[in-house]
Design an enzyme around this catalytic site. Structure first.
Site, PDB file in Angstrom:
ATOM      1  N   ASN A 130     -10.173  -0.114   0.285  1.00  0.00           N
ATOM      2  CA  ASN A 130      -8.712  -0.029   0.267  1.00  0.00           C
ATOM      3  C   ASN A 130      -8.213  -0.648  -1.049  1.00  0.00           C
ATOM      4  OD1 ASN A 130      -5.963  -0.421   0.595  1.00  0.00           O
ATOM      5  ND2 ASN A 130      -6.133  -1.195   2.701  1.00  0.00           N
ATOM      6  N   HIS A 174      -3.129   7.176   2.394  1.00  0.00           N
ATOM      7  CA  HIS A 174      -3.606   5.886   1.901  1.00  0.00           C
ATOM      8  C   HIS A 174      -5.001   5.650   2.468  1.00  0.00           C
ATOM      9  CE1 HIS A 174      -4.057   1.746   1.025  1.00  0.00           C
ATOM     10  NE2 HIS A 174      -3.774   1.313   2.232  1.00  0.00           N
ATOM     11  N   CYS A 204       0.814  -1.229   0.000  1.00  0.00           N
ATOM     12  CA  CYS A 204       0.000   0.000   0.000  1.00  0.00           C
ATOM     13  C   CYS A 204       0.843   1.273   0.000  1.00  0.00           C
ATOM     14  CB  CYS A 204      -0.962   0.002   1.184  1.00  0.00           C
ATOM     15  SG  CYS A 204      -2.003  -1.454   1.226  1.00  0.00           S
TER      16      CYS A 204
HETATM   17  O1  UT7 Z   1      -3.669  -1.362   3.611  1.00  0.00           O
HETATM   18  C1  UT7 Z   1      -2.808  -1.533   4.701  1.00  0.00           C
HETATM   19  C2  UT7 Z   1      -3.298  -0.857   5.849  1.00  0.00           C
HETATM   20  N1  UT7 Z   1      -4.346  -1.639   6.493  1.00  0.00           N
HETATM   21  C3  UT7 Z   1      -5.023  -1.075   7.461  1.00  0.00           C
HETATM   22  O2  UT7 Z   1      -4.827   0.088   7.749  1.00  0.00           O
HETATM   23  C4  UT7 Z   1      -5.971  -1.922   8.260  1.00  0.00           C
HETATM   24  C5  UT7 Z   1      -5.797  -1.566   9.710  1.00  0.00           C
HETATM   25  N2  UT7 Z   1      -6.752  -2.221  10.593  1.00  0.00           N
HETATM   26  C6  UT7 Z   1      -8.050  -1.870  10.623  1.00  0.00           C
HETATM   27  O3  UT7 Z   1      -8.482  -1.022   9.854  1.00  0.00           O
HETATM   28  C7  UT7 Z   1      -8.926  -2.491  11.671  1.00  0.00           C
HETATM   29  O4  UT7 Z   1      -8.136  -3.193  12.600  1.00  0.00           O
HETATM   30  C8  UT7 Z   1     -10.011  -3.437  11.076  1.00  0.00           C
HETATM   31  C9  UT7 Z   1     -11.026  -2.632  10.300  1.00  0.00           C
HETATM   32  C10 UT7 Z   1      -9.358  -4.481  10.191  1.00  0.00           C
HETATM   33  C11 UT7 Z   1     -10.752  -4.143  12.213  1.00  0.00           C
HETATM   34  O5  UT7 Z   1     -11.336  -3.182  13.087  1.00  0.00           O
HETATM   35  P1  UT7 Z   1     -11.152  -3.357  14.668  1.00  0.00           P
HETATM   36  O6  UT7 Z   1     -11.854  -2.216  15.307  1.00  0.00           O
HETATM   37  O7  UT7 Z   1      -9.673  -3.523  14.944  1.00  0.00           O
HETATM   38  O8  UT7 Z   1     -11.973  -4.669  14.939  1.00  0.00           O
HETATM   39  P2  UT7 Z   1     -11.497  -6.021  15.641  1.00  0.00           P
HETATM   40  O9  UT7 Z   1     -10.519  -6.743  14.788  1.00  0.00           O
HETATM   41  O10 UT7 Z   1     -11.111  -5.697  17.048  1.00  0.00           O
HETATM   42  O11 UT7 Z   1     -12.824  -6.847  15.664  1.00  0.00           O
HETATM   43  C12 UT7 Z   1     -13.934  -6.472  16.522  1.00  0.00           C
HETATM   44  C13 UT7 Z   1     -15.039  -7.509  16.402  1.00  0.00           C
HETATM   45  C14 UT7 Z   1     -14.539  -8.936  16.569  1.00  0.00           C
HETATM   46  O12 UT7 Z   1     -15.536  -9.661  17.277  1.00  0.00           O
HETATM   47  P3  UT7 Z   1     -15.360  -9.955  18.838  1.00  0.00           P
HETATM   48  O13 UT7 Z   1     -14.068 -10.706  18.964  1.00  0.00           O
HETATM   49  O14 UT7 Z   1     -15.308  -8.607  19.491  1.00  0.00           O
HETATM   50  O15 UT7 Z   1     -16.571 -10.750  19.156  1.00  0.00           O
HETATM   51  C15 UT7 Z   1     -14.478  -9.448  15.161  1.00  0.00           C
HETATM   52  O16 UT7 Z   1     -14.640 -10.846  15.077  1.00  0.00           O
HETATM   53  O17 UT7 Z   1     -15.613  -7.434  15.107  1.00  0.00           O
HETATM   54  C16 UT7 Z   1     -15.649  -8.738  14.514  1.00  0.00           C
HETATM   55  N3  UT7 Z   1     -15.511  -8.594  13.067  1.00  0.00           N
HETATM   56  C17 UT7 Z   1     -16.563  -8.408  12.259  1.00  0.00           C
HETATM   57  N4  UT7 Z   1     -17.890  -8.335  12.482  1.00  0.00           N
HETATM   58  C18 UT7 Z   1     -18.690  -8.106  11.431  1.00  0.00           C
HETATM   59  C19 UT7 Z   1     -14.372  -8.588  12.339  1.00  0.00           C
HETATM   60  N5  UT7 Z   1     -14.667  -8.400  11.025  1.00  0.00           N
HETATM   61  C20 UT7 Z   1     -16.025  -8.276  10.955  1.00  0.00           C
HETATM   62  C21 UT7 Z   1     -16.922  -8.061   9.886  1.00  0.00           C
HETATM   63  N6  UT7 Z   1     -18.229  -7.987  10.172  1.00  0.00           N
HETATM   64  N7  UT7 Z   1     -16.494  -7.906   8.623  1.00  0.00           N
END
Ligand code: UT7
Length: 326
Positions: free
Chosen positions: A283, A253, A120
């Site tokens: 993205n 980005h 990226c």
């Molecule tokens: O291109 C390179 C750069 N990449 C990035 O910048 C990505 C950076 N990371 C992020 O943007 C975020 O970490 C994400 C968007 C990927 C995830 O957001 P988060 O606030 O860190 O969520 P999380 O991973 O802590 O997940 C929270 C909850 C989890 O459930 P529990 O464990 O709390 O029950 C996940 O299982 O959300 C759940 N979850 C979803 N629920 C519905 C994860 N993906 C999904 C989904 N739909 N698609």
């Protein structure tokens, strides 16, 4: 002959026609027994829709459309171009480069053409390389492109990643100039973080070995991204002898609106100076910055003479920034 500066003289972009909303994707994933929702995706990322290319459409094809638009905006033809750099992690083939394939599709031959692979951050890397080559006299009119078909490497059984990415391409024409265009750049990598964002497959003995689908530890990427983006922004401002107050537009980005807003806050920029396309593009990895830049130029936000901060971060771990005058 060396020249003091390089400057963007035209921008272009292209999105494949198929627009997939969060609701469309949620319905498709439900058919595979995977639960997600428009509400979760919007709240956590800001993404509302992304574009997916048809199966036979390659990165070089998306790059071709974006390049034609950028050349037209610059008032140049493909035969004026003496350097082609394509930033991509989803090239058409293992080799040759998508840049070589793009060159042929543009109907020209002879100038150097190569791909840059910094995920990226790829467009920031490619722009930095093209700027250096222009300032040392190796090129005078470069086509710098970010093009991706990330839909090809998504694991649609992993809801934590497959809802985040999209396909597209963006391009700029970068030319030798007597007046300042690119003011400063700063690029970095730290390979100790390879495992947090990778597609760990490769071709060996005629077989794909490993996992040829994207894997990401989202929270680890999030934390690193917020830190390094501020560092890179501060470094380019210092190199260029500028301050936060000189920035007219921040074009980071486009991965997650929360990371982008966090960076703008750290740079004390009002949110209306932040260019946001993640809601419509998702993205698109190396394509995201030139796509956002072109959208901002075409809708009249970014104007000639504006000072623009571009910032990239991604797998590698790689990151960097470019400060420029349009
Ligand atoms: O291109 C390179 C750069 N990449 C990035 O910048 C990505 C950076 N990371 C992020 O943007 C975020 O970490 C994400 C968007 C990927 C995830 O957001 P988060 O606030 O860190 O969520 P999380 O991973 O802590 O997940 C929270 C909850 C989890 O459930 P529990 O464990 O709390 O029950 C996940 O299982 O959300 C759940 N979850 C979803 N629920 C519905 C994860 N993906 C999904 C989904 N739909 N698609």
């Amino acid at each position: 002959m060396s020249t003091p500066y390089s400057r963007i003289t035209g921008t272009g972009s292209y999105l494949p026609p198929r627009r997939v909303t969060n609701d469309d994707l949620a319905r498709e994933l439900a058919g595979r027994g995977i639960e997600t929702s428009d509400q979760w995706i919007v709240e956590r990322t800001g993404i509302r829709a992304r574009h997916f290319a048809e199966p036979d459409v390659t990165s070089s094809e998306l790059a071709l459309h974006a390049s034609r638009h950028a050349l037209e905006a610059a008032g140049r033809s493909a035969s004026d171009v003496d350097l082609i750099i394509v930033a991509t992690s989803t090239p058409d083939m293992v080799f040759p480069s998508s840049a070589s394939i793009l060159q042929h599709k543009l109907g020209v031959a002879g100038c150097p053409a190569f791909d840059v692979q910094a995920v990226c951050s790829g467009f920031i890397y490619a722009l930095t390389v093209a700027d250096a080559m222009i300032r040392t006299g190796t090129a005078r009119c470069a086509l710098v492109v970010g093009a991706e078909v990330f839909s090809r490497i998504l694991d649609f059984s992993d809801r934590t990643t497959c809802v985040l990415f999209g396909d597209g391409a963006g391009a700029v024409v970068l030319e030798a100039s007597d007046t300042p265009g690119i003011l400063a750049s700063d690029i970095h990598a730290d390979g100790s973080h390879v495992g947090i964002l990778c597609t760990p497959g490769h071709v060996s003995g005629g077989q794909v070995t490993g996992t040829p689908l994207l894997h990401m530890d989202g929270q680890a990427v999030f934390k690193l991204a917020v830190r390094v983006l501020e560092d890179a922004a501060r470094t380019v401002l210092k190199k260029a002898g500028k301050t936060d107050a000189d920035i007219d537009w921040l074009i980071p980005h486009q991965a997650n609106i929360r990371i982008m807003q966090g960076t703008a806050r750290k740079l004390k920029l009002p949110m209306d100076k932040l260019v946001v396309t993640v809601h419509e593009h998702g993205n698109t990895s190396a394509a995201s910055i030139p796509l956002a830049l072109d959208a901002a130029v075409r809708d009249g936000q970014v104007k000639k003479g504006d000072t623009v901060m571009l910032e990239g971060v991604g797998g590698g771990f790689t990151w960097g920034a470019v400060l420029l005058n349009m």
